[in-house]
Design an enzyme around this catalytic site. Structure first.
Site, short mmCIF file in Angstrom:
data_model
loop_
_atom_site.label_atom_id
_atom_site.label_comp_id
_atom_site.label_asym_id
_atom_site.label_seq_id
_atom_site.Cartn_x
_atom_site.Cartn_y
_atom_site.Cartn_z
N ALA A 10 0.83 -1.22 0.00
CA ALA A 10 0.00 0.00 0.00
C ALA A 10 0.85 1.26 0.00
O ALA A 10 0.45 2.29 0.52
CB ALA A 10 -0.94 -0.01 1.21
N ARG A 82 13.70 2.36 -4.35
CA ARG A 82 15.03 2.89 -4.65
C ARG A 82 15.26 4.21 -3.95
O ARG A 82 14.34 5.01 -3.77
CB ARG A 82 15.17 3.12 -6.16
CG ARG A 82 15.27 1.88 -6.97
CD ARG A 82 15.17 2.20 -8.45
NE ARG A 82 16.39 2.78 -8.99
CZ ARG A 82 16.49 3.22 -10.23
NH1 ARG A 82 15.46 3.18 -11.04
NH2 ARG A 82 17.62 3.71 -10.66
N ASN A 120 10.95 -4.11 -7.94
CA ASN A 120 12.27 -4.16 -8.57
C ASN A 120 13.26 -5.03 -7.80
O ASN A 120 13.13 -5.19 -6.59
CB ASN A 120 12.84 -2.74 -8.68
CG ASN A 120 12.29 -1.99 -9.89
OD1 ASN A 120 12.17 -2.54 -10.97
ND2 ASN A 120 11.94 -0.73 -9.69
N HIS A 175 14.12 -4.51 -17.42
CA HIS A 175 13.72 -3.21 -16.89
C HIS A 175 14.86 -2.67 -16.03
O HIS A 175 14.83 -2.69 -14.81
CB HIS A 175 12.44 -3.38 -16.05
CG HIS A 175 11.91 -2.11 -15.48
ND1 HIS A 175 11.63 -1.01 -16.24
CD2 HIS A 175 11.60 -1.77 -14.20
CE1 HIS A 175 11.15 -0.05 -15.46
NE2 HIS A 175 11.13 -0.48 -14.22
#
Length: 308
Positions: A10, A82, A120, A175
Site C-alpha cells: 500500500a 530505490r 524491482n 527493466h
C-alpha cells in the site's frame, strides 16, 4: 459480480493503482500491506471518494492475506523502494524475500489469478514469482516495458512538440539501465522517428529513457516514481480483466523466443484474460540483437546472484 484485484503493498505505487482501479470502477480491490492501519486508512480514504467519482467499486484495506482469496489479478508492488544512488539491482536480495513471502501467501488462495510483478528488480522478481507460485508462465508477467515505453513516448512527444497520444513506442529487454528502446519501431502516427529526428537526438532520448527512473529518484530524494508505474500497471490490469488482447511490452518468460531460454525479459506480449497469452517475436537487426543480448545477460547475472 465484479472482478477482484488484490494489490499487495500500500505504498505510493500500490495506493495509486488502487485509486485508478476503483475510480474507473473496473473491479473491486483488496489493498494489502503488513503495516497496520496504512492499507485500512488509504482504503477508507478512497472509499469516501467513490460517491464523488460515481464509482460503485469497493476497496478493502487489510493486513490479512485471506481477504485476497479468489482474486482475478494479483499485483505485487511490495518491497523496498530505490533511493538516490541506488540501481534497481541493489534491491535484489531484500526484495526477493518480500516477493517470495507474498507469492507463497497469495498464490495458494487464488490459483486461477494472473500475477503482475512491479517490485524491482522486476524481471528477476517475476522469475521468483514463477518459481514460488508454480503457475503457468503465461500467468506471471512483469510490468516494465509499458512504463519504459511511456517514458520514451513522452520524451519523443516533447522533442517533436506533438501529442504523446500520437506516439507509439517499443522498449525491449530487462527493466534496467540496459533496456533497449527501439527507435525503428517508435512512430508518430505511423511515421518512424528515424525519419523525423537526427541520430544524435534519438540517442539522447534513448539514454534519458534508460535512466528515466533514476532521474525521478534523484529529484524526489526520498522515494521513486509512482504515478506512471501505477498507470502502466493499470493498463495491464484492464487488458487482463476485459480480455482486451492488447499488444503491450511486458516482461515475459522466454522459452526459445528471441534465442533466449528460461529467463524473464521485456518483449511484445498479447495480454488477455489468460495473462501473457502470446509472445510476439520481431526480427532484430544486428545492433538491436547485440543490445538485447546484453540486457538479457544482465538479468541472467542477477538471477545467478540470487541463486548463489
Amino acid at each position: 459480480m465484479k472482478k477482484k484485484v488484490s494489490v499487495i503493498g500500500a505504498g505510493n505505487v500500490g495506493a495509486s493503482l488502487a485509486q485508478m482501479i476503483v475510480q474507473s470502477a473496473i473491479a473491486d480491490v483488496v489493498l494489502f500491506d503488513i503495516a497496520d492501519g496504512i492499507p485500512q486508512g488509504k482504503a477508507l480514504d478512497i472509499s469516501e471518494a467513490c460517491p464523488l467519482w460515481g464509482s460503485s467499486s469497493s476497496i478493502l484495506g487489510t493486513n490479512d492475506y485471506s481477504h485476497t482469496e479468489n482474486s482475478d489479478v494479483i499485483v505485487i508492488t511490495a518491497g523496498f523502494p530505490r533511493k538516490p544512488g541506488m540501481s534497481r539491482d541493489d534491491l535484489l536480495h531484500a526484495n526477493a524475500k518480500v516477493v517470495s513471502d507474498v507469492v507463497e501467501n497469495t498464490a495458494r488462495l487464488s490459483p486461477n489469478a494472473v500475477i503482475i510483478v512491479v517490485t524491482n528488480p522486476m524481471d528477476v522478481m517475476a522469475q521468483v514469482s514463477l518459481k514460488v507460485s508454480g503457475f503457468d508462465s503465461r500467468k506471471v508477467i512483469g510490468m516494465g516495458g509499458v512504463l519504459d515505453s511511456a517514458r520514451f513516448r513522452t520524451f519523443v512527444a516533447w522533442e517533436l512538440s506533438v501529442s504523446p497520444e500520437d506516439v507509439e513506442a517499443l522498449v525491449l529487454g530487462g527493466h534496467g539501465d540496459l533496456m533497449v528502446p527501439m527507435p525503428r519501431f517508435t512512430t508518430v502516427k505511423g511515421i518512424p522517428i528515424t525519419e523525423l529526428l537526427s541520430k544524435d537526438r534519438i540517442d539522447a532520448l534513448v539514454e534519458r529513457t534508460r535512466h528515466g527512473g533514476a532521474e525521478i529518484v534523484s529529484l524526489l530524494k526520498t522515494g521513486s516514481a509512482y504515478y506512471a508505474p501505477a498507470a502502466a500497471t493499470y493498463q495491464m490490469v484492464k487488458a487482463i480483466l476485459f480480455d482486451e488482447k492488447r499488444m503491450l511490452p511486458c516482461s515475459a518468460y522466454l522459452d526459445g523466443k528471441y534465442k533466449t531460454n528460461g529467463i524473464y525479459t521485456g518483449v511484445p506480449v498479447i495480454l488477455g484474460s489468460g495473462g501473457g497469452e502470446k509472445i510476439i517475436e520481431i526480427e532484430l537487426n544486428e545492433q538491436e540483437s547485440i543490445d538485447f543480448e546484453k540486457s538479457v545477460a544482465a538479468v541472467k547475472l542477477l538471477v545467478s546472484k540470487l541463486n548463489s
